[in-house]
Write an enzyme that holds these catalytic residues in place. Structure first.
Site, short mmCIF file in Angstrom:
data_model
loop_
_atom_site.label_atom_id
_atom_site.label_comp_id
_atom_site.label_asym_id
_atom_site.label_seq_id
_atom_site.Cartn_x
_atom_site.Cartn_y
_atom_site.Cartn_z
N THR A 51 2.40 -81.99 -106.15
CA THR A 51 1.94 -81.32 -107.39
C THR A 51 2.06 -79.55 -106.96
OG1 THR A 51 0.10 -80.69 -108.15
CG2 THR A 51 0.56 -82.55 -108.75
N CYS A 52 2.35 -78.31 -108.08
CA CYS A 52 2.17 -77.13 -107.42
C CYS A 52 0.70 -77.07 -107.18
CB CYS A 52 2.32 -76.51 -108.87
SG CYS A 52 1.21 -76.68 -110.15
N SER A 111 -9.51 -79.88 -111.26
CA SER A 111 -7.85 -78.84 -110.97
C SER A 111 -8.42 -77.86 -111.41
CB SER A 111 -7.20 -79.42 -112.73
OG SER A 111 -6.77 -80.43 -112.44
#
Lengths: 424, 275
Positions: A51-52, A111
Site C-alpha cells: 500500500t502507500c 496505520s
C-alpha cells in the site's frame, strides 16, 4: 526444523515516503513477485502486502530463510533500489511478533491515521490475489481470516474509527451540532479550492439540498456547479445570497470577503436562523469577529485542525483497548499454530511407545501360558506403566506450548524417541 | 410508607444525577444508560409515594411546602420522561435529575405527614388549579433544563474548545425547538392555572383577585413568557437570548415559590415555613 511465521518489509514508521514509493509493488506485478518469493528456500506460503504506507511480505517458513534473499525477492526486485539503501529501513518480525504485527495492521492500529478503514480492504484484496495464485496454505489462510475478524472486532468494540479526522468530515460533524439535520439546507461555497470542493461534496452527501458556488471567474464556478448540480454566481453578488445560506464555506484566494456587519444583517433577514461559517482559506475569507455575532458560528482551518487533533487523540486512546484485544487474539491464534506441531509430536510419541508395548506384550504372552484373567492383568499393567512413563513428558510438552522452550523440547523429544518428522 | 418511597425516589434521583454527570462530563460510557433508567425509576417510586398519600387522604392533596416540592419534582421528572420519549433527548436528564433530587431531598427533610386542607379552601377547583399550576411550572422547569444544555453546547461551539462534551449533547437547533415547544405548552398551562385560581378564589370569597404576592408573581411571569413567545413569532427570537430569557423566567418562578412559602407572608398559597 520447526515451522515459523515471518513478516519482512518496510512501512511508514521505518522508511521515508521517497523509499516507499520506489518499492511499491504495482498490482499487476504482485503475482510474479509471489512466484519468485515461493522459490526462496524455506518459504512455504507467502502473501505480499503493498500500500502507500507499507510493502510487506508475510510468510510461513520451514527453517531459516536468508534475509538477503528476502530483501531482494520481497522488496527490491526490479525497483532499482540498492540493498544498502533499503536494508537499514527493513524490519523483520518472527513468530508471535509476526502475528501481532499482522493483526495490528489489519485493525488499523499501525496505520498513519489510526482507525482508517482502507487498509482492511487492501489487505483482503491482496490476500485474495495471493490465494488465487495458490501461494497461501493452511497457516496463512487461517492467519489472514483471523486478522480480518480481529479487525472487525476492534472496529466495532472500540471507538478507534468513531471520530472524524478529515477537515470535510469534521465540518459535517460540527454542522450536525448546530443544525438538527442538513436536509433541505443551502450551502454557499466561496472560491474553488480543492479542499472547499471536497467539503462541498461531503456536505451534499450529508443531505445539503442547494449548493451555491461563488467565484471571481464565473466560468469555472459554472463548471463545478454543473458537476455538483448547484448554482453558480459571480463573487461580487455573493453578499446578496448570504441570507439564504445556512452553511458558508470559504476557500477563495481573495482575502477577507465577509464582514461581521454583513453577517448580522443576514441573520436578521433570516430571522436569526443559525449560520455556520467554515473558513478553509489562508488568508482567511471571513472576519474573525463573525464568531461573536449571535447565531453565527465560525471555524477556521486552525480550529478545525485542533478538533482533528483532539479526535486523533481520542482514537489513540481507544486504540489501547484495541491492543488488548489484539493480544488476546494473538494468544488464541498462537495456541492453534503451536498445536500444529505439538499435537502430532505427542501423538507420534504415544504411538511409538504403544507399538513397543504391544510387540513386547505379544512376544511374552506367546511364551507363557496364562488364563484369560491373568492375560488381561498383564496387559493392564503394561498400559499403566506406559501411561505413567509418558505422563510427565506429555504434560511438559503441553505446558511448553507457546513458550520459547517449545522448539527445543520438541526436537529433543523427536531425537530421544527417534520420532522423525511427524508430518512426513 | 409515603416517606420511605419518597426517600427511595430521592436516592434514585441522586444516583441518576451522578450517572448523568459521569457520562456527560467525564464520558464514562457505562453510565450512559444508568442515568435515564434511574430517573425513570425514581419517577415511578415517587409516583407510588404520591399515590399512597392520595389513597390515604382520599384526594390529591398538595398542601404545605414539602408536598408542593415533592409534587413539583415528580412532575418535572415526568415532563422529562415525555420529552425523552418524544425527542430522544435523554441528556436533559443531566439537569433534571439533580433538580429532582434537590427538590425531593428538601421534601424529605421538611416532611410533615398529611395535613388537612382548611375546609373553606376545599372545592372542585382545588385539584384542577393545583394540578394545572404545578404542571405548568414543571414544563417551565424542563424548558430551563433544555436552556442550560443549550448554553453549554453553544459555549462549546463558540469557544471551539469543542471536545467530547460537544459530541454528547444534541444540536442547538433541536434544543431550541424543544425549548420553544416547552414554552408553547407551559404558557397555556400557566394561563389556565391563573384563571382556575381566580375562579376558585371567586367561588369561596367572591373575589377573583386578592392581590396576594403569589398572584402578582404569576402575572409578572405570564407577561414575561407572553413577551418571549410574541418575540419568537414576530422577530424570530431564538437561540442564546431565548434560552437566557427562559432561565430568567424560571428563576422568577422559583423565587416566587420560595418567597411565598418560606417568608412569613400571609396568603392562601402557603402559611410560610418561617411564620
Amino acid at each position: 526444523m520447526a515451522r515459523g511465521l515471518l513478516v519482512y518489509g518496510i512501512n511508514h514508521h521505518s522508511a521515508p515516503v521517497e523509499l516507499r514509493e520506489r518499492l511499491n509493488v504495482p498490482e499487476e506485478a504482485l503475482a510474479q513477485r509471489l512466484v519468485e518469493l515461493l522459490e526462496v528456500p524455506g518459504v512455504e506460503e507467502a502473501v505480499l502486502l503493498s500500500t502507500c504506507n507499507r510493502v510487506e511480505m508475510i510468510a510461513c517458513c520451514s527453517g531459516d530463510v536468508s534475509r538477503g534473499e528476502l530483501l531482494h525477492k520481497a522488496l527490491l526486485a526490479d525497483s532499482g533500489v540498492t540493498p544498502e539503501l533499503a536494508e537499514p529501513h527493513a524490519y523483520q518480525h518472527m513468530g508471535r511478533e509476526a502475528v501481532r504485527h499482522l493483526f495490528r495492521v489489519a485493525s488499523s492500529l499501525d496505520s498513519l491515521v489510526v482507525g482508517e478503514p482502507q487498509i482492511l480492504g487492501q489487505m483482503k484484496d491482496q490476500y485474495l490475489l495471493s490465494h488465487g495464485h495458490s501461494s497461501t496454505g493452511v497457516v496463512l489462510n487461517r492467519l489472514f481470516h483471523k486478522s480480518f475478524s480481529v479487525a472487525k472486532r476492534v472496529r466495532s468494540e472500540t471507538g478507534i474509527a468513531s471520530k472524524s479526522v478529515s477537515v470535510a468530515s469534521v465540518a459535517v460533524d460540527l454542522a450536525g451540532k448546530i443544525f438538527e439535520n442538513l436536509e433541505g439546507r443551502t450551502a454557499l461555497l466561496l472560491g474553488l479550492g480543492e479542499i472547499g470542493e471536497v467539503t462541498a461534496r461531503q456536505l451534499l452527501s450529508a443531505g445539503v439540498e442547494r449548493l451555491l458556488v461563488a467565484n471571481r471567474t464565473l466560468e469555472t464556478a459554472l463548471e463545478l456547479a454543473r458537476e455538483l448540480d448547484g448554482t453558480a454566481l459571480p463573487l461580487e453578488r455573493m453578499a446578496g445570497y448570504l441570507p439564504l445560506a445556512d452553511l458558508v464555506v470559504g476557500c477563495s484566494g481573495g482575502g477577507q470577503l465577509v464582514m461581521a456587519a454583513e453577517v448580522s444583517a443576514a441573520l436578521k433577514e433570516r430571522r436569526h436562523q443559525p449560520m455556520f461559517f467554515i473558513d478553509l482559506a489562508v488568508p482567511r475569507n471571513f472576519d474573525p469577529t463573525i464568531n461573536n455575532v449571535d447565531g453565527a458560528y465560525l471555524y477556521d482551518v486552525d480550529d478545525l485542525a485542533s478538533v482533528i487533533n483532539e479526535n486523533k487523540g481520542s482514537r489513540r486512546r481507544e486504540a489501547t483497548e484495541g491492543e488488548v484485544m489484539v493480544e488476546q487474539e494473538v494468544d488464541s491464534f498462537w495456541q492453534w499454530f503451536e498445536g500444529l506441531e505439538l499435537v502430532p509430536t505427542i501423538v507420534a510419541l504415544r504411538e511409538s511407545v504403544e507399538v513397543i508395548r504391544t510387540t513386547e506384550l505379544m512376544r511374552t504372552l506367546d511364551k507363557i501360558s496364562l488364563d484369560e484373567e491373568s492375560r488381561e492383568r498383564v496387559d493392564q499393567m503394561t498400559r499403566s506403566m506406559m501411561s505413567k512413563l509418558l505422563h510427565l513428558p506429555t504434560s511438559v510438552l503441553k505446558e511448553a506450548g507457546g513458550s520459547n522452550e517449545e522448539t527445543g523440547l520438541l526436537s529433543a523429544t523427536k531425537r530421544l524417541f527417534g520420532l522423525g518428522d511427524p508430518e512426513k | 410508607m409515603e416517606l420511605a418511597f419518597l426517600q427511595l425516589a430521592a436516592t434514585a434521583y441522586l444516583v441518576s444525577a451522578l450517572a448523568f454527570g459521569a457520562h456527560v462530563l467525564w464520558s464514562v460510557k457505562r453510565a450512559a444508560s444508568v442515568g435515564p433508567l434511574l430517573l425513570g425509576l425514581g419517577f415511578l417510586v415517587h409516583g407510588l409515594s404520591i399515590a399512597w398519600r392520595t389513597v390515604d387522604s382520599g384526594f390529591v392533596t398538595v398542601v404545605g411546602f414539602a408536598e408542593g416540592l415533592s409534587f413539583f419534582a415528580w412532575l418535572v421528572a415526568g415532563a422529562w420522561l415525555v420529552a425523552q420519549r418524544r425527542y430522544s433527548l435523554s441528556v436533559i436528564g443531566a439537569v433534571v435529575s439533580p433538580l429532582a433530587f434537590a427538590l425531593t431531598l428538601a421534601a424529605v427533610i421538611l416532611f410533615t405527614g398529611t395535613r388537612a386542607v382548611p375546609a373553606e379552601l376545599m372545592g372542585p377547583w382545588l385539584p384542577v388549579h393545583v394540578s394545572l399550576a404545578f404542571l405548568g411550572n414543571a414544563v417551565f422547569a424542563l424548558a430551563f433544563a433544555v436552556s442550560v444544555i443549550y448554553l453549554v453546547q453553544e459555549n462549546a461551539l463558540k469557544s471551539h474548545s469543542a471536545g467530547s462534551l460537544l459530541n454528547r449533547l444534541p444540536s442547538l437547533e433541536q434544543l431550541d425547538r424543544v425549548n420553544f415547544t416547552c414554552l408553547a405548552w407551559g404558557f397555556p398551562l400557566l394561563t389556565l392555572g391563573i384563571m382556575t385560581g381566580g375562579l376558585w378564589a371567586a367561588a369561596y370569597s367572591g373575589q377573583f383577585w386578592s392581590g396576594e404576592p403569589r398572584e402578582i408573581f404569576s402575572i409578572v411571569l405570564w407577561v414575561l413568557y407572553a413577551g418571549l413567545l410574541q418575540l419568537r413569532f414576530t422577530r424570530g427570537l431564538r437561540g442564546r437570548r431565548a434560552s437566557l430569557a427562559t432561565m430568567l423566567g424560571f428563576a422568577i418562578l422559583v423565587l416566587a415559590y420560595l418567597a411565598v412559602n418560606v417568608l412569613p407572608v400571609a396568603g392562601r398559597h402557603g402559611g410560610g415555613v418561617l411564620s
